[in-house]
Design an enzyme around this catalytic site. Structure first.
Site, short mmCIF file in Angstrom:
data_model
loop_
_atom_site.label_atom_id
_atom_site.label_comp_id
_atom_site.label_asym_id
_atom_site.label_seq_id
_atom_site.Cartn_x
_atom_site.Cartn_y
_atom_site.Cartn_z
N ARG A 1 37.95 24.76 34.18
CA ARG A 1 37.49 26.14 34.28
C ARG A 1 36.05 26.22 33.75
NH1 ARG A 1 41.82 29.48 35.33
NH2 ARG A 1 43.89 28.69 34.81
N GLY B 1 36.30 32.48 39.37
CA GLY B 1 35.24 31.82 38.62
C GLY B 1 34.55 30.72 39.41
N THR B 2 35.34 29.83 39.99
CA THR B 2 34.79 28.72 40.77
C THR B 2 33.98 29.23 41.95
OG1 THR B 2 36.67 27.33 40.18
CG2 THR B 2 35.39 26.65 42.09
N THR C 1 44.38 31.03 44.48
CA THR C 1 44.87 31.52 43.20
C THR C 1 46.25 32.11 43.41
OG1 THR C 1 44.66 33.24 41.50
CG2 THR C 1 43.53 33.63 43.56
N ASP D 1 47.51 34.39 41.72
CA ASP D 1 47.44 35.83 41.50
C ASP D 1 47.01 36.58 42.75
OD1 ASP D 1 48.11 35.33 38.89
OD2 ASP D 1 46.10 35.62 38.09
N GLY E 1 49.44 37.13 36.03
CA GLY E 1 48.74 38.21 36.70
C GLY E 1 48.04 39.07 35.67
#
Length: 366
Positions: free
Chosen positions: A81, A115-116, A136, A138, A181
Site C-alpha cells: 500500500r 490508492g494505487t 477492490t 469494497d 467496507g
C-alpha cells in the site's frame, strides 16, 4: 514493445487471472512483459544500475511464469500500500519514471484500488503511458460499477453468514457479522440481502441503537430457532457512539478491539439483555480462489488493457458500466466517491436492503 504490470493495495481473487490474460495477450503480439513485485514499493527498491536489485523486485512474465496462476487467489506479484508521493524522503515520482526508462518499459498496466490508481493517474499526467484496472472487494472505485474481487467477496460472505446460523440458533443468540467496507456499504448491502439476514447496517447510514436493538430482539423472538442475524460494515457508525471515528485509518488488527461489531454486541448485551455472537470475516472475504465472475472479469480486463495499449489509447481506466466493458479517462476516480445509493437501495427505518425493483437494472443492481 515491453510493458510492465503491477498490483497494489489489498489482494483480491481475480488478480492472477488478469495478470495471466495480460501476459498471454501481450506475448501473442510478440511483446515482452515485466512484472514489478510489491506494487509501487517494488519500484522504490530498484536501483536500475544493479542487476541484482532489478532481479529481486521484478520478474519476466513469460508463458511458464503465468502457467496455472489463474486457478488461485491473491497476486503472484505480491502487493503493498505504497504511494511514491508520500514516502519518507519526499515525492519519488521521478525515481519511478527513471526505473521505467532504464528498463525500457513502453507502457504500464496497474491493477489496484483507489490508492494505487490515484498514483497511476498521476504517472499518466507526467506523460507516461498507463492503463489502470480497478480491483477492490469494497467495489468503491469511482467511475466503474464493478471492481475485480467484489463478487468473490460477496460469495465468501454469504457462505460464512449462512454457516454461522447453526451456531446462532444452537445458542439462541443474536449474531453480528462484520464485513470489510470502511467508506462503502456495498459488501454488507449485497451480502446481507443474499443471505437474507434480519438487519443490515451499512457505512453510509448511522444506526440508532434505540431503534436497531428492539428490532433485533424482536427478530430473535419471532423466529422458531430463537436467533437473529445482523450484518454490519466495518465503517458503520452507531448514533451517540464516537469511539470508532478515528479507527478507519488503522489496520484491521489495530481496530479489532474497538470494532463496531463488538461495540454493537456490547450494547445488545447491556441494554437488550440478549446474548450475542460476534464474527469479523475480515481477510477471509478476500482469500481463496476467485469465483466464476471474477475469473471472467479478470480475463476480460487483462485482454482489453493490452488492446488499449496496442491502439495507442493509454491514460485510460478500464470499467464496467451498466454491464458493459468500457474505458474512461484514467483520472475519473478522482472526480467523486462511490457509495451506496441509499435512497434507492436501502430502507433506513428497517435497516434492510431495498432491492425489489430490478427491471432495466444491470446484474449487480447499480
Amino acid at each position: 514493445m515491453r510493458i510492465g504490470v503491477l498490483t497494489g493495495g489489498g489482494d483480491v481473487p481475480g488478480l492472477n487471472p488478469c495478470i495471466r490474460s495480460i501476459a498471454l495477450s501481450a506475448l501473442d503480439r510478440g511483446w515482452e512483459v515485466i512484472g514489478f513485485r510489491r506494487g509501487w514499493q517494488g519500484f522504490l527498491e530498484i536501483d536500475p544500475a544493479e542487476r541484482e536489485s532489478v532481479a529481486a523486485h521484478s520478474i519476466v512474465l513469460d508463458r511458464e511464469a503465468v502457467r496455472g496462476i489463474d486457478r488461485v487467489g491473491g497476486t503472484m506479484l505480491h502487493t503493498s500500500r505504497t504511494d511514491p508521493r508520500t514516502v519518507a524522503g519526499g515525492d519519488r515520482t521521478g525515481h519511478v519514471l527513471k526505473v521505467l526508462d532504464a528498463l525500457g518499459v513502453d507502457a504500464l498496466i496497474t491493477l489496484g484500488g483507489d490508492g494505487t490508481l490515484r498514483f497511476s493517474a498521476h504517472l499518466s499526467a507526467q506523460g507516461f503511458p498507463v492503463v489502470s484496472i480497478p480491483k477492490t472487494m469494497d467495489n468503491d472505485v469511482f467511475g466503474t460499477d464493478y471492481c475485480i474481487g467484489f463478487s468473490t467477496a460477496i460469495t465468501r460472505s454469504v457462505d460464512a453468514i449462512n454457516a454461522l446460523r447453526t451456531t446462532a440458533e444452537s445458542h439462541e443468540r443474536i449474531a453480528i457479522v462484520e464485513l470489510f467496507g470502511r467508506r462503502s456499504g456495498e459488501t454488507a448491502l449485497l451480502a446481507g440481502f443474499l443471505a437474507q439476514v434480519d438487519r443490515t447496517v451499512i457505512a453510509e447510514v448511522p444506526a440508532d441503537p434505540d431503534v436497531l436493538l428492539p428490532l433485533l430482539a424482536a427478530d430473535r423472538r419471532s423466529r422458531p430457532g430463537a436467533y437473529a442475524m445482523c450484518v454490519i460494515s466495518e465503517g458503520a457508525k452507531l448514533a451517540g457512539d464516537e469511539a470508532g471515528d478515528g479507527d478507519r485509518r488503522l489496520s484491521a488488527t489495530q481496530r479489532s478491539e474497538t470494532a463496531v461489531s463488538r461495540r454493537l454486541a456490547l450494547l445488545i448485551e447491556q441494554r437488550a439483555k440478549e446474548g450475542t455472537i460476534v464474527q469479523q470475516l475480515a481477510y477471509l472475504m478476500r482469500s481463496g480462489d476467485p469465483d466464476a465472475l471474477d475469473r471472467m472479469v479478470g480475463f476480460a480486463f487483462g485482454g482489453l488493457a493490452v488492446q488499449k495499449i496496442e491502439a495507442g489509447e493509454t491514460g485510460r481506466m478500464l470499467a464496467l458500466r451498466d454491464g458493459n466493458y468500457c474505458h474512461v479517462p484514467i483520472d475519473t476516480l478522482l472526480g467523486g466517491t462511490k457509495t451506496v445509493d441509499v435512497d434507492r437501495l436501502y430502507d433506513r427505518a428497517r435497516y434492510r436492503p431495498k432491492l425489489t425493483h430490478v427491471e432495466g437494472m444491470p446484474m449487480f443492481l447499480y
